[in-house]
Design a protein around this motif. Structure first.
Motif, short mmCIF file in Angstrom:
data_model
loop_
_atom_site.label_atom_id
_atom_site.label_comp_id
_atom_site.label_asym_id
_atom_site.label_seq_id
_atom_site.Cartn_x
_atom_site.Cartn_y
_atom_site.Cartn_z
N ARG A 1 28.02 -7.04 -21.55
CA ARG A 1 28.62 -7.89 -22.58
C ARG A 1 27.65 -8.97 -23.02
O ARG A 1 27.48 -9.24 -24.20
CB ARG A 1 29.93 -8.50 -22.05
N GLU A 2 26.99 -9.62 -22.03
CA GLU A 2 26.01 -10.68 -22.35
C GLU A 2 24.88 -10.12 -23.20
O GLU A 2 24.43 -10.73 -24.16
CB GLU A 2 25.44 -11.28 -21.06
N THR A 3 24.41 -8.93 -22.81
CA THR A 3 23.32 -8.30 -23.56
C THR A 3 23.75 -8.05 -25.00
O THR A 3 23.02 -8.35 -25.94
CB THR A 3 22.92 -6.96 -22.91
N ALA A 4 24.97 -7.53 -25.17
CA ALA A 4 25.47 -7.24 -26.51
C ALA A 4 25.56 -8.53 -27.32
O ALA A 4 25.14 -8.59 -28.47
CB ALA A 4 26.84 -6.57 -26.41
N GLU A 5 26.06 -9.58 -26.68
CA GLU A 5 26.20 -10.87 -27.36
C GLU A 5 24.85 -11.43 -27.78
O GLU A 5 24.67 -11.86 -28.91
CB GLU A 5 26.88 -11.88 -26.43
N LYS A 6 23.90 -11.41 -26.86
CA LYS A 6 22.59 -12.00 -27.15
C LYS A 6 21.89 -11.29 -28.29
O LYS A 6 21.16 -11.89 -29.05
CB LYS A 6 21.70 -11.97 -25.90
N LEU A 7 22.11 -9.98 -28.37
CA LEU A 7 21.39 -9.23 -29.40
C LEU A 7 22.20 -9.02 -30.65
O LEU A 7 21.72 -8.47 -31.63
CB LEU A 7 20.93 -7.88 -28.83
N GLY A 8 23.46 -9.43 -30.59
CA GLY A 8 24.32 -9.28 -31.75
C GLY A 8 24.67 -7.85 -32.07
O GLY A 8 24.76 -7.45 -33.23
N ILE A 9 24.83 -7.04 -31.03
CA ILE A 9 25.23 -5.64 -31.24
C ILE A 9 26.46 -5.36 -30.39
O ILE A 9 26.85 -6.16 -29.56
CB ILE A 9 24.10 -4.65 -30.86
#
Lengths: 335, 198
Positions: free
Chosen positions: B140-148
């Motif tokens: 989830r954090e990865t998705a948030e940080k990259l905006g995907i």
């Protein structure tokens, strides 16, 4: 020979295995260091079913897991810094690339996990001929050129880098609540989020803006500072308490930043300046004592560690004389 | 041996040799490398299966011997064997017994191989793997940080890990070393007037 066999296709197995890996990872089941297939099978019956269909499935999954594990181990490689392993609030990951080994590759990013205490400064340094990338957890990257020293401090309200020596390229992630500042030799460069480089020279500070905009403040006195906004494709030179901003265009900016790919580019540069530039990257120092040739203009592209190619150009094409000192530490060019 | 121990043994003692095996197989197959890949895969599976009962004393030698035997089986069935092929294979088996060839890459080299593999990944894919696997952020954090989306993260992981596996396979320096030794043996043999290969 034609296709020899009816063996199960390797590529199909790899595709299936990677699909499972991604699916299990999405559930957060692969955060461990070492995979336990039985445990994974317990968590996911569909996976268990696929796994049990054949040993070839099992082996394919182990293969893809070995790649997954290898990549994770990138964070175990010892860093050359002696960092204290105190309970971290920020995780700083750094990578380095020695120019001597770079060939023609663009900056490589490998990683070593360096756990650092929060709120206190952390130092990063490169030797002559070394380049390095420091990646911050909030997404910013700092590329250090040869012979450079910085210290990084991240606190709630600000991100601060002190550049005590050399040149660095900053790719800063946008954060309105936490401005990013570079402090060097009497200047403070403030950005919210953008790409720029700062070079601390003998005479002053040079700021090159690649994208976005930066604010350069010249701290003359405590309450009195001269300030300039520098936009993309511009170079600002801060000398003798004055800031001069020159609009240069993207080509000139790229040329100045070619060190990021381990290159030096000369375009009608004087021989004296060219020699000085090479001296930043190599231990043998090149001098040009002869005033009649110091202003010769040279053009060309070199790997920054390839001063011998530069010297060869000077002797072959310009007919200059190259002599090295006995200890190999200095090289003199004469007409 | 319980499965968990077997898996760890396999990861540690057998899989590191797969790239070397692949090069060896490509050389003896002398056809499109899809055959070599499939043979490599089958060899790995057979080694795993037989290790359930008993792990081999020399996993690498056993792996190479298994690969060679699979190849010979297939060749016999296809009836396209030449005398040269058979004698070559006998010679090569002795090369792989030599311990003088370094089996494992040094830490520095491993770091460089891994770094090379990482940077060969396309931008977003590389970022996803970096954030997820090296930095240790959650999906989830990865998705948030990259905006995907999280589904996109999963998709990048899936494709990224395959690309990495492919790159690591083709980039192994030690395998090159093996190939050089084999060629030396072959040129020695050439002097004995064996028919040369294409």
């Amino acid at each position: 020979m034609n296709k020899l066999s009816n063996l199960p296709s390797f590529y199909r197995l790899e595709r299936e295995a990677s699909r499972w890996l991604a699916a299990l990872d999405a559930k957060g089941l692969l955060d461990c260091d070492e995979a336990d297939l039985a445990a994974l099978a317990e968590e996911s019956p569909d996976f268990a079913k696929w796994l049990s269909q054949s040993d070839s499935h099992r082996v394919a999954f182990l293969q893809i897991m070995s790649t997954w594990e290898r990549i994770e181990r990138l964070d175990e490689y010892p860093s050359m810094d002696k960092a204290e392993q105190i309970k971290p609030r920020f995780v700083l990951i750094e990578a380095r690339q020695w120019i001597a080994m770079a060939a023609s590759l663009v900056i490589l990013v490998g990683s070593a996990l360096v756990l650092l205490p929060s709120g206190s400064p952390n130092n990063f340094e490169t030797e002559i001929g070394e380049r390095r990338v420091v990646a911050l957890a909030e997404g910013s990257n700092i590329e250090l050129n040869s012979n450079t020293k910085i210290s990084v401090t991240l606190i709630e309200t600000e991100r601060i880098v002190t550049l005590s020596r050399g040149e660095a390229f900053f790719d800063i992630s946008h954060d309105k609540s936490r401005p990013f500042r570079v402090i060097t030799g009497g200047q403070v460069i403030t950005v919210l989020g953008t790409k720029f480089s700062v070079h601390k020279r003998k005479t002053g500070v040079e700021v090159i803006v690649f994208a976005g905009k930066v604010q350069v403040d010249n701290l003359i006195e405590e309450n009195n500072s001269e300030s300039a906004i520098v936009l993309a494709d511009s170079i600002a030179i801060s000398e003798n308490n004055k800031i001069i901003v020159l609009k240069q265009g993207p080509e000139a900016v790229s040329r100045e930043l070619s060190w990021r790919t381990g290159m030096i580019v000369f375009d009608g540069t004087t021989l004296a300046d060219a020699a000085e530039e090479f001296n930043r990257y190599s231990r043998p120092q090149i001098f040009c004592k002869d005033p009649s040739i110091a202003n010769l203009r040279v053009s060309g592209q070199f790997h920054s560690d390839n001063y011998t190619a530069f010297l060869r150009l000077l002797s072959d094409e310009y007919g200059l004389k190259i002599s090295r000192s006995d200890n190999g530490k200095t090289i003199e060019i004469s007409g | 041996m319980d499965e968990r121990t077997l898996d760890r043994w396999f990861l540690r003692e057998v899989l590191p040799h797969q790239e070397a095996l692949l090069r060896y197989l490509r050389w003896i197959c002398r056809s499109d490398s899809a055959d070599a890949m499939d043979i490599m895969q089958e060899a790995l599976v057979r080694v795993y299966s037989s290790a359930r009962k008993k792990t081999p004393d020399d996993p690498k030698k056993f792996l190479f011997a298994t690969g060679r035997n699979i190849f010979l089986d297939l060749v016999r069935r296809a009836k396209v064997v030449t005398i040269d092929t058979a004698t070559d294979l006998v010679e090569v088996s002795t090369v792989h017994d030599e311990r003088s060839l370094e089996t494992y890459v040094s830490t520095q080299q491993e770091w460089r191989i891994l770094s090379n593999a990482m940077v060969s990944l396309p931008g977003l894919c590389q970022e996803v793997i970096k954030l997820r696997r090296i930095y240790g952020f959650s999906q989830r954090e990865t998705a948030e940080k990259l905006g995907i989306s999280e589904a996109a993260v999963e998709s990048h992981i899936r494709r990224g890990v395959r690309r990495l596996a492919e790159k690591l396979r083709s980039d192994n320096p030690i395998a090159e070393g093996h190939l050089v030794r084999i060629d030396d043996k072959r040129s020695e043999k050439k002097a004995k007037s064996v028919k040369p290969h294409e």
